[in-house]
Structures are given as structure tokens and as C-alpha cells.
Design an enzyme around this catalytic site. Structure first.
Site, PDB file in Angstrom:
ATOM      1  N   ASP A  83     -22.271 -13.202  50.922  1.00  0.00           N
ATOM      2  CA  ASP A  83     -23.670 -12.842  51.168  1.00  0.00           C
ATOM      3  C   ASP A  83     -24.530 -12.940  49.915  1.00  0.00           C
ATOM      4  OD1 ASP A  83     -23.272 -12.331  53.843  1.00  0.00           O
ATOM      5  OD2 ASP A  83     -22.955 -10.183  53.576  1.00  0.00           O
ATOM      6  N   GLN A  86     -25.367 -16.584  48.789  1.00  0.00           N
ATOM      7  CA  GLN A  86     -25.890 -17.542  49.757  1.00  0.00           C
ATOM      8  C   GLN A  86     -27.284 -18.044  49.388  1.00  0.00           C
ATOM      9  OE1 GLN A  86     -25.735 -16.525  53.906  1.00  0.00           O
ATOM     10  NE2 GLN A  86     -23.513 -16.336  53.937  1.00  0.00           N
ATOM     11  N   HIS A 108     -23.338 -14.390  59.538  1.00  0.00           N
ATOM     12  CA  HIS A 108     -23.856 -13.039  59.290  1.00  0.00           C
ATOM     13  C   HIS A 108     -25.330 -13.210  58.952  1.00  0.00           C
ATOM     14  CE1 HIS A 108     -24.291  -8.937  58.195  1.00  0.00           C
ATOM     15  NE2 HIS A 108     -24.162  -9.070  56.884  1.00  0.00           N
ATOM     16  N   GLY A 134     -11.207 -14.288  59.507  1.00  0.00           N
ATOM     17  CA  GLY A 134     -10.961 -15.711  59.717  1.00  0.00           C
ATOM     18  C   GLY A 134      -9.542 -16.035  60.134  1.00  0.00           C
ATOM     19  N   GLU A 195     -20.145  -0.708  58.701  1.00  0.00           N
ATOM     20  CA  GLU A 195     -19.392  -0.735  57.447  1.00  0.00           C
ATOM     21  C   GLU A 195     -19.599   0.535  56.636  1.00  0.00           C
ATOM     22  OE1 GLU A 195     -19.705  -5.597  56.741  1.00  0.00           O
ATOM     23  OE2 GLU A 195     -20.999  -4.212  55.636  1.00  0.00           O
ATOM     24  N   GLU A 231      -0.712   7.518  58.983  1.00  0.00           N
ATOM     25  CA  GLU A 231      -0.684   7.627  60.446  1.00  0.00           C
ATOM     26  C   GLU A 231      -2.016   7.241  61.093  1.00  0.00           C
ATOM     27  OE1 GLU A 231       1.037  11.171  62.027  1.00  0.00           O
ATOM     28  OE2 GLU A 231       2.706  11.158  60.603  1.00  0.00           O
ATOM     29  N   SER A 252      -0.066  13.783  71.781  1.00  0.00           N
ATOM     30  CA  SER A 252       0.327  15.073  72.355  1.00  0.00           C
ATOM     31  C   SER A 252      -0.892  15.847  72.844  1.00  0.00           C
ATOM     32  CB  SER A 252       1.066  15.902  71.297  1.00  0.00           C
ATOM     33  OG  SER A 252       0.162  16.309  70.278  1.00  0.00           O
TER      34      SER A 252
END
Length: 329
Positions: A83, A86, A108, A134, A195, A231, A252
Site C-alpha cells: 500500500d 503504490q 485493496h 495469496g 485489522e 488455544e 463445554s
């Protein structure tokens, strides 16, 4: 409800009449470039010489060109560099070589949404954005499947921008799964918000806060790591595959009850208010300006924060524990 396009809505022959330039052969550029080529599309790629990405492109059978030359040769120019570079690549190498009727493509919308790139009036501008890394775009294509994509039209000079966009989406496998219509603004703003508030910023801070709370209460770091980080994958995998209700049906009753009764104490009114503030910073352009200025100044603050987080206790504990998990490799 959003408009969703599939194979039947996209004509591959539209793109077969054009040459596509992939500017930037990173993870997403490689996947899209290979998928396009395997779909019978004429593809040229651009990458900097003497870089790993350049070597990979050569290994994949491409002859990488400088960005100005790739742009001159192509009808459809897909910009897949990072980004923050660019606009530089566009202004220096692409803009001077665009031809009337070309298509300028993004995966994007950041640089269009925040006007870092201002395309000329005589080219089409659209987005085809796979909603996956990708590597998965490539793997799903090779398996005869695809990943969902977003499609957005910013500028339709020729009157055929959507036809070309859908043809492009089909060529990379997107229409096999479904291509959802959106806008550059919606894609960019929701992507940045996700994000910052949830996927990266929100999750990592929640993990560290939980880890720190257990450590400060006298529990072993290794146990805290397993409960607050390791976890997490078990839960996100269940959510990814079955949704939140499906996850709750597979844990659970104790965990489910704790979810309902304690979760809202963590993500409370104050948290939600701060999420709204973050979204305002995104939509107003404040975050974009901040990030662009940070890059212009050499990413001094960014690098400091990156180094500081590497020193967190959870990183030390994690490296040690992951070395005991051969399946991670």
C-alpha cells in the site's frame, strides 16, 4: 442484500482479448499471475531485479519487466505492490505510460479511497479483491475451487469495466466461490477497521492483556500462554467453519456460559465507543494521513513499536513452547 456474481455471470473471453500486467510479484501477485496464466490469459509481470520475488517469477516461467515497460505492453494493469509504495510506483512508472481505454486494477482500495493515486479520466478503474492470502488463492484454484472476492467499479470510462472486472475475477478463480459487489470506500474502510479493532489490534491486545493478568496473579507463563494464545486457534477454527453458534455447540457448557456472562464485561460500552472512534479516524482520512506521514518519516515510530512488542514476555515463552510442537513445522 449484496449482489453476488458467479461463473455464469463472467465471460473469460473478455480478458483473453487483453494483456494483463501484474505489478508486484509478492504473495498475492504470484497467485493472481499464475492463476491468470493458467486460465489462458496473456500475462506479463513486473518486479525489481535482484530480489527474491524477481527470482521466483523467473522460476515460475515469467520474464519480469520494469514497471514502465510492463505498463506500456498491457491493457489491464493490476497494482499489487505494498500500500505505502503504490503511489510512488504509480506516479513514477505507471501513470506516464497509461493509454486511453486501459484498465487500472487494485486488490485493496486504500490509495484510491484516500486519493494517493488519482487516475486519469480516460481509463477504467476497478477492484478485484480476493478475501484470502495469496497462497490460498493459488491452492484453491489448483484444486478447481476458488476463494470469495470483492468487486468494485470506481471509474467506468469504456462502459465495460464490470465485464472486464468479472472476467478477471473468473480468471483467478473468484467466481467459482462468489464475487460480492462493493465500493472502494466500503472495502477500504471495513478492511482497515477489521485489522485495527478486531483481527490484529484487538486480538493481539486481548491476548497480551489476558496473559499479563494471569502472570501478575502468579500463574506460570507457560500455562498462561496455552490458555490465552495457543488455544485461540481451536476457537477461531470452529468459528471459521461453523460460525459463533456452531463454536458454542462444540465447546463445554461451562465455556459457553462464561462466554455469555463475562464476554460483555470485556467488550463493553466503553470498548464499543472506542471502536466507533477508530472507525471515524478511518473514514475521515486521519489514519491514512498518519500512516502516510509515518512512512515519509522513515517509519521511526512504527519500528520502535515493532521492536518493543518483540520484547513482551509472551514472545519469549511462545518461542520456547513452539519448539516442543513439531507439527508446527
Amino acid at each position: 442484500m449484496a449482489k453476488i456474481y458467479y461463473d455464469k455471470d463472467a465471460d473469460l473471453e473478455v480478458l483473453k482479448q487483453k494483456r494483463v500486467a501484474i505489478i508486484g510479484y509478492g504473495i498475492q501477485g504470484r497467485a493472481q499471475g499464475l492463476n491468470l496464466r493458467d486460465s489462458g490469459i496473456d500475462v506479463v509481470v513486473s518486479e525489481l531485479k535482484d530480489t527474491p520475488n524477481y527470482e521466483q517469477a523467473v522460476k515460475d516461467g515469467f520474464n519480469p519487466l520494469p514497471a514502465p515497460e510492463a505498463t506500456k505492453q498491457a491493457d489491464v494493469i493490476q497494482i499489487l505492490t505494498q500500500d505505502h509504495v503504490q503511489a510512488l510506483v504509480y506516479n513514477k512508472s505507471i501513470a506516464p505510460n497509461l493509454k486511453k481505454g486501459n484498465s487500472l486494477v487494485f486488490s485493496h482500495g486504500f490509495n484510491i479511497r484516500f486519493k494517493q493515486i488519482v487516475p486519469p479520466d480516460d481509463v477504467d478503474v476497478f477492484m478485484v479483491a480476493p478475501k484470502s492470502p495469496g497462497a490460498l488463492v493459488r491452492r484453491m484454484y489448483e484444486e478447481g475451487k476458488g476463494v470469495p472476492c470483492l468487486v468494485a467499479i470506481y471509474q467506468d470510462t469504456t462502459g465495460k469495466a464490470l465485464d472486464v472486472a468479472l472476467s478477471y475475477a473468473r480468471a483467478i478463480g473468484g467466481t467459482r466461490a462468489g464475487v460480492i459487489e462493493t465500493t472502494f470506500a466500503e472495502e477500504t474502510e471495513t478492511d482497515l477497521f477489521g485489522e485495527q479493532a478486531v483481527l490484529c489490534g484487538g486480538v493481539t491486545e486481548l491476548i497480551k492483556a489476558g496473559f499479563d493478568t494471569l502472570i501478575e496473579a502468579g500463574y506460570q507463563p507457560e500455562i498462561a500462554y496455552f490458555e490465552c494464545l495457543h488455544e485461540l486457534k481451536l476457537i477461531t477454527d470452529l468459528i471459521y467453519q461453523y460460525g459463533m453458534e456452531g463454536m458454542r455447540n462444540r465447546v463445554s457448557d461451562t465455556a459457553e456460559y462464561g462466554d455469555y456472562t463475562r464476554g460483555k464485561r470485556i467488550i463493553n460500552k466503553r470498548t464499543r465507543k472506542e471502536m466507533k472512534n477508530i472507525l471515524k479516524e478511518i473514514t475521515s482520512g486521519k489514519f491514512a494521513k498518519e500512516w502516510i506521514d509515518e512512512n515519509k518519516k522513515g517509519c521511526i515510530n512504527f519500528n520502535k513499536m515493532r521492536e518493543a512488542d518483540k520484547e513482551h514476555k509472551i514472545e519469549e515463552v511462545g518461542k520456547s513452547l513452539r519448539s516442543l510442537m513439531p507439527w508446527m513445522e
